[in-house]
Design a protein around this motif. Sequence first.
Motif, PDB file in Angstrom:
ATOM      1  N   ASP A 267       0.825  -1.212   0.000  1.00  0.00           N
ATOM      2  CA  ASP A 267       0.000   0.000   0.000  1.00  0.00           C
ATOM      3  C   ASP A 267       0.858   1.262   0.000  1.00  0.00           C
TER       4      ASP A 267
ATOM      5  N   ARG B  41      -5.144  -7.670  -5.259  1.00  0.00           N
ATOM      6  CA  ARG B  41      -6.043  -7.515  -4.112  1.00  0.00           C
ATOM      7  C   ARG B  41      -7.370  -8.233  -4.373  1.00  0.00           C
TER       8      ARG B  41
ATOM      9  N   HIS C 254      -3.244  -6.651   1.759  1.00  0.00           N
ATOM     10  CA  HIS C 254      -2.301  -6.194   2.786  1.00  0.00           C
ATOM     11  C   HIS C 254      -0.927  -6.838   2.599  1.00  0.00           C
TER      12      HIS C 254
END
Length: 241
Positions: free
Chosen positions: A93, A113, A119
């Motif tokens: 990110d 994602r 994450h």
Amino acid sequence: MDLFTFTECANQTHSLRALFELLVSCATEEGFSEVAYGALNFVEPLRLAEYPPPTVAVKWPPDWCDRYFKRKYHTIDPVVRRTPMLSRPFLWDQLADHYQLQPDERRVLDEAREAGLKHGMSVPLFGPLGRVSVVSFASASDDADPQDRIGHLNALAWQFHTAYGDIARPCNDGCERKVALSQREISCLRWVAEGKSSWETGMILEISENTVNFHIKNAMRKLGATSRIQAIVMAMRLNVL
């Protein structure tokens, strides 16, 4: 599984596949079940992946693996592109926050994602002759917090990388490396391996923070390490710690 236990298990592992499965198992305990290991600027001769370089070993959802390599996403993946320029572990990110990513780079992260790699974080691994490798971790859970686990996953990645090299490129008889660390250097490394800062280590050993840093730098120099975590991993592999 803590780093010392992982090291003991890795030392007893003589199969590349078993070692990678050990890493995946430990990462899964941390909430990050999707793992990939790649050699970015050289070809690792012993690979587990059925996919082309730079991948060495991978545990991703099969559909994402097929799409990633059929579309040659490794040529536009911002993780692959940026890792050689970064010296510390980083969150996927953060790439969009710190770099002006191209549309195709953003697309790779967005599709990853959607495929269940959420994450994500990656650990740059630098070796001799300018070699650059990377271990990446991702979670299928929306609640995973890579920032909270980044220190432990970083240590696991370095330990795995070192153990993988020992298995893939074993020394000939008689070439086992000998490193003589002082007792104070060992003590400082051991407490840092337990997660203590230089200041905390100094308080425990009743020496100054600068003295702790001095001993750790000496240990790094003797081991040929470029970071504290690499020094700890190498010392563990050599049974110094």
